[in-house]
Design a protein around this motif. Structure first.
Motif, PDB file in Angstrom:
ATOM      1  N   GLN A 176       3.991   0.701   2.428  1.00  0.00           N
ATOM      2  CA  GLN A 176       4.024  -0.490   3.273  1.00  0.00           C
ATOM      3  C   GLN A 176       4.384  -1.641   2.348  1.00  0.00           C
ATOM      4  OE1 GLN A 176       3.398  -0.539   6.633  1.00  0.00           O
ATOM      5  NE2 GLN A 176       4.015  -2.662   6.635  1.00  0.00           N
ATOM      6  N   GLN A 177       5.409  -2.411   2.689  1.00  0.00           N
ATOM      7  CA  GLN A 177       5.862  -3.507   1.839  1.00  0.00           C
ATOM      8  C   GLN A 177       5.873  -4.831   2.596  1.00  0.00           C
ATOM      9  OE1 GLN A 177       9.771  -2.255   0.438  1.00  0.00           O
ATOM     10  NE2 GLN A 177       8.851  -1.370  -1.395  1.00  0.00           N
ATOM     11  N   SER A 178       5.710  -5.920   1.844  1.00  0.00           N
ATOM     12  CA  SER A 178       5.800  -7.276   2.385  1.00  0.00           C
ATOM     13  C   SER A 178       6.914  -8.020   1.667  1.00  0.00           C
ATOM     14  CB  SER A 178       4.487  -8.031   2.174  1.00  0.00           C
ATOM     15  OG  SER A 178       3.451  -7.431   2.905  1.00  0.00           O
ATOM     16  N   ALA A 195       0.847  -1.199   0.000  1.00  0.00           N
ATOM     17  CA  ALA A 195       0.000   0.000   0.000  1.00  0.00           C
ATOM     18  C   ALA A 195       0.878   1.243   0.000  1.00  0.00           C
ATOM     19  CB  ALA A 195      -0.903   0.012   1.226  1.00  0.00           C
ATOM     20  N   ILE A 196       0.396   2.292  -0.655  1.00  0.00           N
ATOM     21  CA  ILE A 196       1.042   3.597  -0.569  1.00  0.00           C
ATOM     22  C   ILE A 196       0.333   4.350   0.552  1.00  0.00           C
ATOM     23  CG2 ILE A 196       1.533   5.773  -1.733  1.00  0.00           C
ATOM     24  CD1 ILE A 196       1.460   4.246  -4.393  1.00  0.00           C
ATOM     25  N   ILE A 197       1.096   4.747   1.560  1.00  0.00           N
ATOM     26  CA  ILE A 197       0.507   5.407   2.722  1.00  0.00           C
ATOM     27  C   ILE A 197       0.527   6.925   2.557  1.00  0.00           C
ATOM     28  CG2 ILE A 197       0.642   5.675   5.219  1.00  0.00           C
ATOM     29  CD1 ILE A 197       2.126   2.960   5.249  1.00  0.00           C
ATOM     30  N   TYR A 198       1.675   7.473   2.147  1.00  0.00           N
ATOM     31  CA  TYR A 198       1.824   8.919   1.964  1.00  0.00           C
ATOM     32  C   TYR A 198       2.418   9.217   0.593  1.00  0.00           C
ATOM     33  CZ  TYR A 198       1.288   9.561   7.032  1.00  0.00           C
ATOM     34  OH  TYR A 198       0.820   9.578   8.320  1.00  0.00           O
ATOM     35  N   SER A 251       3.025  17.980   7.245  1.00  0.00           N
ATOM     36  CA  SER A 251       2.684  19.104   6.371  1.00  0.00           C
ATOM     37  C   SER A 251       3.300  18.949   4.988  1.00  0.00           C
ATOM     38  CB  SER A 251       3.130  20.423   6.994  1.00  0.00           C
ATOM     39  OG  SER A 251       4.542  20.497   7.057  1.00  0.00           O
ATOM     40  N   GLU A 252       4.288  18.057   4.851  1.00  0.00           N
ATOM     41  CA  GLU A 252       4.941  17.814   3.559  1.00  0.00           C
ATOM     42  C   GLU A 252       4.343  16.615   2.817  1.00  0.00           C
ATOM     43  OE1 GLU A 252       9.123  17.370   4.190  1.00  0.00           O
ATOM     44  OE2 GLU A 252       9.306  19.300   5.204  1.00  0.00           O
ATOM     45  N   TRP A 253       3.413  15.901   3.451  1.00  0.00           N
ATOM     46  CA  TRP A 253       2.898  14.656   2.893  1.00  0.00           C
ATOM     47  C   TRP A 253       1.378  14.649   2.854  1.00  0.00           C
ATOM     48  CZ3 TRP A 253       6.427  11.165   1.086  1.00  0.00           C
ATOM     49  CH2 TRP A 253       7.745  11.351   1.486  1.00  0.00           C
ATOM     50  N   ASP A 254       0.817  14.010   1.812  1.00  0.00           N
ATOM     51  CA  ASP A 254      -0.623  13.746   1.731  1.00  0.00           C
ATOM     52  C   ASP A 254      -0.868  12.319   2.172  1.00  0.00           C
ATOM     53  OD1 ASP A 254      -1.500  16.216   0.675  1.00  0.00           O
ATOM     54  OD2 ASP A 254      -0.932  15.591  -1.357  1.00  0.00           O
ATOM     55  N   LEU A 255      -1.786  12.136   3.125  1.00  0.00           N
ATOM     56  CA  LEU A 255      -2.168  10.807   3.592  1.00  0.00           C
ATOM     57  C   LEU A 255      -3.102  10.171   2.570  1.00  0.00           C
ATOM     58  CD1 LEU A 255      -2.128   8.683   5.882  1.00  0.00           C
ATOM     59  CD2 LEU A 255      -4.112   9.873   6.840  1.00  0.00           C
ATOM     60  N   LEU A 256      -2.781   8.964   2.111  1.00  0.00           N
ATOM     61  CA  LEU A 256      -3.591   8.285   1.093  1.00  0.00           C
ATOM     62  C   LEU A 256      -4.386   7.124   1.655  1.00  0.00           C
ATOM     63  CD1 LEU A 256      -1.020   8.189  -1.833  1.00  0.00           C
ATOM     64  CD2 LEU A 256      -2.790   9.873  -1.395  1.00  0.00           C
ATOM     65  N   LYS A 257      -3.944   6.539   2.704  1.00  0.00           N
ATOM     66  CA  LYS A 257      -4.577   5.324   3.237  1.00  0.00           C
ATOM     67  C   LYS A 257      -5.684   5.657   4.185  1.00  0.00           C
ATOM     68  CE  LYS A 257      -3.274   0.959   5.268  1.00  0.00           C
ATOM     69  NZ  LYS A 257      -2.244   0.185   5.869  1.00  0.00           N
ATOM     70  N   GLY A 302       7.635 -11.028   6.144  1.00  0.00           N
ATOM     71  CA  GLY A 302       7.825  -9.843   6.962  1.00  0.00           C
ATOM     72  C   GLY A 302       7.256  -8.610   6.303  1.00  0.00           C
ATOM     73  N   GLU A 303       7.216  -7.526   7.069  1.00  0.00           N
ATOM     74  CA  GLU A 303       6.711  -6.262   6.552  1.00  0.00           C
ATOM     75  C   GLU A 303       7.639  -5.140   6.968  1.00  0.00           C
ATOM     76  OE1 GLU A 303       2.667  -5.456   7.543  1.00  0.00           O
ATOM     77  OE2 GLU A 303       1.928  -7.066   6.261  1.00  0.00           O
ATOM     78  N   ARG A 304       7.591  -4.033   6.189  1.00  0.00           N
ATOM     79  CA  ARG A 304       8.367  -2.847   6.527  1.00  0.00           C
ATOM     80  C   ARG A 304       7.681  -1.624   5.939  1.00  0.00           C
ATOM     81  NH1 ARG A 304      13.732  -2.915   2.570  1.00  0.00           N
ATOM     82  NH2 ARG A 304      12.578  -2.722   0.608  1.00  0.00           N
TER      83      ARG A 304
END
Length: 73
Positions: free
Chosen positions: A28-30, A13-16, A67-73, A40-42
């Motif tokens: 978020q990666q698996s 998933a793309i979080i920001y 303030s520098e990032w847009d939340l997507l999730k 595992g995840e990271r």
């Protein structure tokens, strides 16, 4: 007995997404190990590098400047 030595990090998933440069994302990666599933995840910051590769850095999402990032999730 099974033996394996391959694997790859897969974006789950793309979080920001960075507001100034939308190609820079926090993902978020698996760890995909094929028929054995996921091991595992990271959470990482991915920055494109020379149009062919990505620079990957571990990142703590609790410490980023929101303030520098847009939340997507």
């Amino acid at each position: 007995m099974y033996s394996f030595s391959y694997g790859a990090w897969v974006n789950k998933a793309i979080i920001y997404r960075n507001k100034k440069n939308p190609e820079v994302t926090v993902n978020q990666q698996s760890w995909d190990i094929g028929v054995f599933g996921y091991a595992g995840e990271r959470t990482v910051k991915i920055t494109p590098f020379l149009e062919l590769w990505n620079r990957v850095e571990d990142i703590d999402t609790t410490k980023i400047d929101r303030s520098e990032w847009d939340l997507l999730k």
